[in-house]
Scaffold this motif. Structure first.
Motif, PDB file in Angstrom:
ATOM      1  N   ARG A 189     -65.827 -83.721  31.524  1.00 54.28           N
ATOM      2  CA  ARG A 189     -66.681 -82.777  32.254  1.00 54.28           C
ATOM      3  C   ARG A 189     -65.980 -81.434  32.429  1.00 54.28           C
ATOM      4  O   ARG A 189     -66.605 -80.375  32.356  1.00 54.28           O
ATOM      5  N   LEU A 190     -64.660 -81.489  32.676  1.00 48.59           N
ATOM      6  CA  LEU A 190     -63.892 -80.250  32.835  1.00 48.59           C
ATOM      7  C   LEU A 190     -63.755 -79.497  31.515  1.00 48.59           C
ATOM      8  O   LEU A 190     -63.766 -78.262  31.480  1.00 48.59           O
ATOM      9  N   ASP A 191     -63.589 -80.252  30.426  1.00 49.80           N
ATOM     10  CA  ASP A 191     -63.435 -79.636  29.098  1.00 49.80           C
ATOM     11  C   ASP A 191     -63.956 -80.612  28.048  1.00 49.80           C
ATOM     12  O   ASP A 191     -63.262 -81.557  27.665  1.00 49.80           O
ATOM     13  N   SER A 192     -65.165 -80.353  27.581  1.00 50.16           N
ATOM     14  CA  SER A 192     -65.787 -81.267  26.612  1.00 50.16           C
ATOM     15  C   SER A 192     -65.088 -81.263  25.265  1.00 50.16           C
ATOM     16  O   SER A 192     -65.302 -82.153  24.448  1.00 50.16           O
ATOM     17  N   GLY A 193     -64.220 -80.252  25.031  1.00 49.62           N
ATOM     18  CA  GLY A 193     -63.493 -80.182  23.765  1.00 49.62           C
ATOM     19  C   GLY A 193     -62.075 -80.687  23.835  1.00 49.62           C
ATOM     20  O   GLY A 193     -61.302 -80.507  22.879  1.00 49.62           O
ATOM     21  N   HIS A 194     -61.693 -81.318  24.952  1.00 49.50           N
ATOM     22  CA  HIS A 194     -60.331 -81.861  25.061  1.00 49.50           C
ATOM     23  C   HIS A 194     -60.276 -83.179  24.288  1.00 49.50           C
ATOM     24  O   HIS A 194     -60.631 -84.250  24.802  1.00 49.50           O
ATOM     25  N   LEU A 195     -59.850 -83.103  23.039  1.00 53.17           N
ATOM     26  CA  LEU A 195     -59.991 -84.226  22.102  1.00 53.17           C
ATOM     27  C   LEU A 195     -59.260 -85.502  22.514  1.00 53.17           C
ATOM     28  O   LEU A 195     -59.800 -86.597  22.311  1.00 53.17           O
ATOM     29  N   PRO A 196     -58.041 -85.437  23.067  1.00 48.97           N
ATOM     30  CA  PRO A 196     -57.403 -86.706  23.475  1.00 48.97           C
ATOM     31  C   PRO A 196     -58.270 -87.497  24.445  1.00 48.97           C
ATOM     32  O   PRO A 196     -58.360 -88.730  24.346  1.00 48.97           O
ATOM     33  N   ALA A 197     -58.936 -86.794  25.372  1.00 57.88           N
ATOM     34  CA  ALA A 197     -59.831 -87.481  26.314  1.00 57.88           C
ATOM     35  C   ALA A 197     -61.084 -87.965  25.600  1.00 57.88           C
ATOM     36  O   ALA A 197     -61.578 -89.079  25.866  1.00 57.88           O
ATOM     37  N   VAL A 198     -61.605 -87.156  24.700  1.00 57.50           N
ATOM     38  CA  VAL A 198     -62.825 -87.500  23.960  1.00 57.50           C
ATOM     39  C   VAL A 198     -62.624 -88.789  23.168  1.00 57.50           C
ATOM     40  O   VAL A 198     -63.460 -89.708  23.208  1.00 57.50           O
ATOM     41  N   TYR A 199     -61.514 -88.878  22.443  1.00 55.01           N
ATOM     42  CA  TYR A 199     -61.263 -90.070  21.622  1.00 55.01           C
ATOM     43  C   TYR A 199     -61.159 -91.325  22.478  1.00 55.01           C
ATOM     44  O   TYR A 199     -61.746 -92.374  22.151  1.00 55.01           O
ATOM     45  N   LEU A 200     -60.380 -91.231  23.570  1.00 52.51           N
ATOM     46  CA  LEU A 200     -60.197 -92.405  24.430  1.00 52.51           C
ATOM     47  C   LEU A 200     -61.520 -92.835  25.063  1.00 52.51           C
ATOM     48  O   LEU A 200     -61.849 -94.027  25.107  1.00 52.51           O
ATOM     49  N   LEU A 201     -62.274 -91.847  25.568  1.00 54.41           N
ATOM     50  CA  LEU A 201     -63.528 -92.183  26.248  1.00 54.41           C
ATOM     51  C   LEU A 201     -64.553 -92.751  25.259  1.00 54.41           C
ATOM     52  O   LEU A 201     -65.247 -93.731  25.566  1.00 54.41           O
ATOM     53  N   ALA A 202     -64.648 -92.166  24.081  1.00 53.64           N
ATOM     54  CA  ALA A 202     -65.590 -92.671  23.073  1.00 53.64           C
ATOM     55  C   ALA A 202     -65.254 -94.105  22.693  1.00 53.64           C
ATOM     56  O   ALA A 202     -66.162 -94.956  22.548  1.00 53.64           O
ATOM     57  N   ASN A 203     -63.979 -94.400  22.550  1.00 55.69           N
ATOM     58  CA  ASN A 203     -63.577 -95.774  22.214  1.00 55.69           C
ATOM     59  C   ASN A 203     -63.944 -96.755  23.329  1.00 55.69           C
ATOM     60  O   ASN A 203     -64.337 -97.902  23.060  1.00 55.69           O
ATOM     61  N   LEU A 204     -63.788 -96.315  24.589  1.00 55.47           N
ATOM     62  CA  LEU A 204     -64.176 -97.187  25.705  1.00 55.47           C
ATOM     63  C   LEU A 204     -65.677 -97.457  25.679  1.00 55.47           C
ATOM     64  O   LEU A 204     -66.126 -98.598  25.897  1.00 55.47           O
ATOM     65  N   TYR A 205     -66.469 -96.402  25.421  1.00 48.82           N
ATOM     66  CA  TYR A 205     -67.920 -96.592  25.331  1.00 48.82           C
ATOM     67  C   TYR A 205     -68.283 -97.535  24.182  1.00 48.82           C
ATOM     68  O   TYR A 205     -69.183 -98.384  24.316  1.00 48.82           O
ATOM     69  N   ILE A 206     -67.604 -97.392  23.057  1.00 49.26           N
ATOM     70  CA  ILE A 206     -67.878 -98.250  21.890  1.00 49.26           C
ATOM     71  C   ILE A 206     -67.548 -99.706  22.223  1.00 49.26           C
ATOM     72  O   ILE A 206     -68.298-100.628  21.867  1.00 49.26           O
ATOM     73  N   GLU A 207     -66.417 -99.936  22.934  1.00 47.61           N
ATOM     74  CA  GLU A 207     -66.063-101.295  23.348  1.00 47.61           C
ATOM     75  C   GLU A 207     -67.145-101.897  24.243  1.00 47.61           C
ATOM     76  O   GLU A 207     -67.424-103.102  24.190  1.00 47.61           O
ATOM     77  N   GLU A 208     -67.761-101.031  25.078  1.00 44.80           N
ATOM     78  CA  GLU A 208     -68.822-101.496  25.987  1.00 44.80           C
ATOM     79  C   GLU A 208     -70.174-101.572  25.288  1.00 44.80           C
ATOM     80  O   GLU A 208     -71.182-101.902  25.932  1.00 44.80           O
ATOM     81  N   LYS A 209     -70.209-101.227  23.992  1.00 42.91           N
ATOM     82  CA  LYS A 209     -71.457-101.190  23.208  1.00 42.91           C
ATOM     83  C   LYS A 209     -72.423-100.113  23.720  1.00 42.91           C
ATOM     84  O   LYS A 209     -73.623-100.182  23.478  1.00 42.91           O
ATOM     85  N   ASN A 210     -71.860 -99.130  24.418  1.00 47.07           N
ATOM     86  CA  ASN A 210     -72.669 -98.011  24.901  1.00 47.07           C
ATOM     87  C   ASN A 210     -72.579 -96.900  23.849  1.00 47.07           C
ATOM     88  O   ASN A 210     -71.966 -95.852  24.062  1.00 47.07           O
ATOM     89  N   ILE A 211     -73.202 -97.139  22.703  1.00 45.21           N
ATOM     90  CA  ILE A 211     -73.057 -96.274  21.538  1.00 45.21           C
ATOM     91  C   ILE A 211     -73.656 -94.888  21.785  1.00 45.21           C
ATOM     92  O   ILE A 211     -73.097 -93.872  21.348  1.00 45.21           O
ATOM     93  N   ASP A 212     -74.764 -94.846  22.505  1.00 47.46           N
ATOM     94  CA  ASP A 212     -75.406 -93.548  22.769  1.00 47.46           C
ATOM     95  C   ASP A 212     -74.486 -92.618  23.553  1.00 47.46           C
ATOM     96  O   ASP A 212     -74.423 -91.413  23.271  1.00 47.46           O
ATOM     97  N   LYS A 213     -73.777 -93.150  24.542  1.00 50.55           N
ATOM     98  CA  LYS A 213     -72.840 -92.325  25.322  1.00 50.55           C
ATOM     99  C   LYS A 213     -71.681 -91.869  24.444  1.00 50.55           C
ATOM    100  O   LYS A 213     -71.216 -90.719  24.563  1.00 50.55           O
ATOM    101  N   ALA A 214     -71.205 -92.752  23.568  1.00 47.69           N
ATOM    102  CA  ALA A 214     -70.128 -92.365  22.653  1.00 47.69           C
ATOM    103  C   ALA A 214     -70.574 -91.232  21.748  1.00 47.69           C
ATOM    104  O   ALA A 214     -69.843 -90.256  21.538  1.00 47.69           O
ATOM    105  N   ILE A 215     -71.795 -91.338  21.216  1.00 52.00           N
ATOM    106  CA  ILE A 215     -72.330 -90.284  20.338  1.00 52.00           C
ATOM    107  C   ILE A 215     -72.464 -88.968  21.107  1.00 52.00           C
ATOM    108  O   ILE A 215     -72.135 -87.889  20.592  1.00 52.00           O
ATOM    109  N   GLU A 216     -72.898 -89.044  22.341  1.00 52.84           N
ATOM    110  CA  GLU A 216     -73.064 -87.843  23.163  1.00 52.84           C
ATOM    111  C   GLU A 216     -71.731 -87.118  23.357  1.00 52.84           C
ATOM    112  O   GLU A 216     -71.643 -85.893  23.211  1.00 52.84           O
ATOM    113  N   VAL A 217     -70.690 -87.896  23.688  1.00 50.85           N
ATOM    114  CA  VAL A 217     -69.367 -87.296  23.926  1.00 50.85           C
ATOM    115  C   VAL A 217     -68.805 -86.693  22.635  1.00 50.85           C
ATOM    116  O   VAL A 217     -68.279 -85.573  22.631  1.00 50.85           O
TER     117      VAL A 217
END
Length: 535
Positions: free
Chosen positions: A411-439
């Motif tokens: 939320r603070l920086d949508s382009g901060h890639l280290p956070a983006v990668y980690l968060l997208a992987n967490l969403y993928i593990e949860e099968k929340n694919i739409d949220k991963a795609i959004e991020v």
């Protein structure tokens, strides 16, 4: 002197004998025979005191005859310093009465106190230097690093009698103060303000400082063009900030640019360069190209010796030790770096990662928490804290807290890639694919790279949207081919350089330098620093 002693010198007056001793000591000093020079200076000092006690007018000494007693003590200090007898060097300077201490003496005293970790005494001496020389910029920077407030320094320099009044000086001092603090975003704004002034529009020093501020703030891509402009305009080849530029080039994998600077600075290092920055450039180049540990650690160790363990030299050395899986030593190095420069996020992050690699999870969490205390909740600190928590995924609360922190970071920086990668992987593990795609899609607005497209391709595959999946995988493949082609070109350049002797030239390094209290032997610069150490 041997010709004159012991009999012929008796024909001279005490004043002449004193002068002969000083001249002889000076010549010994110039020939780097420091122990002998020290003994002769001591004899000269004894002679001067004896002459001063003699009240006969004809035997009195003036201050212009081979200098004053303070001048002799300063030479004795230099001899002790050259012999690395720092305790004695400090004792000699302390023997000079305060009223006789010039800016030169106070500067030397400040350096000795600083070395002895006596920060309060060092600060007092440096302030005295500033009162006599308000434009001693390096002293201003040292005082800032000793945690003297910018307002106090400005008050000293602006109130020196008959000193020139410079309108931009308070802004420069404040900018430098912000540069060596956790609030580097303020430093970025102030350096930009200085660059807008006509007198600084093309200043390499201010541009280099702006590059450092951007790098310390985590804006690596923005820092690169600023550094490039600063050093392309730097015809006088001052090295300030070049060590940070090297770190930035390495972080952004700019091997060809590192190679260019390595080629340029190699002859300077061969000639015995005493500034640490060129050695750090060489160290990063060797470390980035095939992980040549023996060469890289030699250059890093040399930089540590020359800079008395500067932050950049320590960070490079720590990374090399981590690559060699020497985690315990790396932890010690990163600890020293984080203590000497607590305003540097890279030092704290490296220390936390070293603790995690060595399975010291409690220490890693404590280090991540210290980053929070120093820098506050920024995208970098939130990501670091999350990565530490995710090192123990077996704890359910860790994943939950990590996801909350990463969502805040994005939320603070949508382009901060280290956070983006980690968060997208967490969403993928949860099968929340739409949220991963959004991020991931939001991050593409800031930067397009093969990893983002590959992850998006995988997400769309999971959703059975094969057209979009193919689209992103094709882009990822194209970006990956370009990257590999660039890497292969760099390898070919290195091979050509090796054959022609452009880089792998002269100064043979037989073995990795031993890490002793004296660090690097100066004579080892005569070895082949580029040739391979393998037999």
């Amino acid at each position: 002197m041997n010709v004159l002693l012991p009999n012929a010198i008796k024909e001279f007056t005490p004043q002449q004998e004193y002068q002969i001793h000083v001249f002889y000591a000076d010549s010994l000093f110039q020939n780097q025979r420091y122990s002998q020079a020290e003994n002769i200076y001591k004899k000269a000092l004894d002679l001067r005191k004896a002459i001063s006690r003699n009240k006969k007018k004809t035997q009195s000494l003036t201050s212009t005859e081979c200098g004053t007693e303070t001048d002799l003590k300063y030479q004795l200090y230099l001899c002790a310093k050259k012999r690395q007898d720092y305790r004695n060097a400090l004792h000699i300077l302390e023997s000079i009465p305060q009223r006789q201490r010039s800016a030169k003496i106070n500067l030397a005293l400040g350096e000795m106190y600083h070395r002895e970790k006596s920060d309060s005494n060092a600060t007092a001496c440096y302030k005295e230097v500033l009162k006599e020389n308000p434009l001693a910029f390096q002293v201003i920077i040292i005082l800032i690093k000793l945690n003297v407030k910018a307002k106090e320094i400005i008050n000293i320099v602006m109130n020196v009698p008959n000193a020139p009044k410079i309108d931009w000086l308070p802004t420069w001092i404040t900018a430098k103060s912000m540069l060596y603090s956790p609030d580097t975003s303020q430093a970025v704004n102030l350096f930009k303000q200085l660059l807008s002034k006509p007198c600084f529009s093309e200043s390499p020093e201010i541009m280099s400082s702006l590059g450092q501020a951007l790098y310390y703030n985590g804006d690596y891509k923005k820092a690169l063009p600023v550094f490039k402009k600063a050093f392309s305009a730097n015809n006088n080849m001052t090295y300030s900030g070049m060590d940070v530029y090297a770190a930035c080039l390495a972080k952004e994998n700019q091997v060809k640019e590192l190679e260019k600077w390595a080629n340029k600075l190699l002859p300077i290092c061969e000639a015995g360069e005493l500034s640490p920055e060129p050695w750090i450039i060489l160290g990063y180049y060797c470390f980035q190209t095939n992980k040549k540990e023996a060469k890289a650690i030699y250059f890093a160790q040399k930089a540590c010796f020359l800079s008395e363990n500067s932050t950049e030299a320590l960070l490079l050395k720590g990374m090399i030790r981590m690559e060699a899986r020497n985690h315990i030593e790396a932890i010690g190095i990163f600890t020293e770096a984080s203590q000497s420069a607590p305003y540097r996020f890279e030092a704290i992050k490296s220390l936390a990662e070293a603790h995690m690699t060595d399975n010291r999870k409690a220490q890693a969490i404590a280090t991540a928490n210290s980053a929070f205390r120093i820098f506050g909740p920024t995208p970098r600190t939130l990501t670091l804290f999350s990565s530490v928590l995710l090192a123990e995924p077996e704890k359910p609360s860790n994943k939950k807290n990590a996801k909350t922190s990463l969502e805040k970071a994005v939320r603070l920086d949508s382009g901060h890639l280290p956070a983006v990668y980690l968060l997208a992987n967490l969403y993928i593990e949860e099968k929340n694919i739409d949220k991963a795609i959004e991020v991931l899609t939001k991050a593409l607005e800031s930067e397009s790279n093969n990893k983002l497209h590959r992850m998006l391709g995988d997400c769309y595959t999971e959703k059975n949207d094969h057209d979009k999946a193919l689209h992103h995988h094709n882009i990822a493949q194209k970006l990956d081919v370009n990257y590999r082609s660039s890497s292969e070109a760099s390898q070919r350049l290195e091979q050509q350089s090796s054959r022609t002797g452009n880089i792998e030239s002269s100064l043979e390094l037989d073995e990795e330098p031993q890490e002793t209290d004296n660090e690097v032997d100066e004579d080892e610069t005569d070895n082949n620093i580029w040739s391979d150490t393998e037999s």
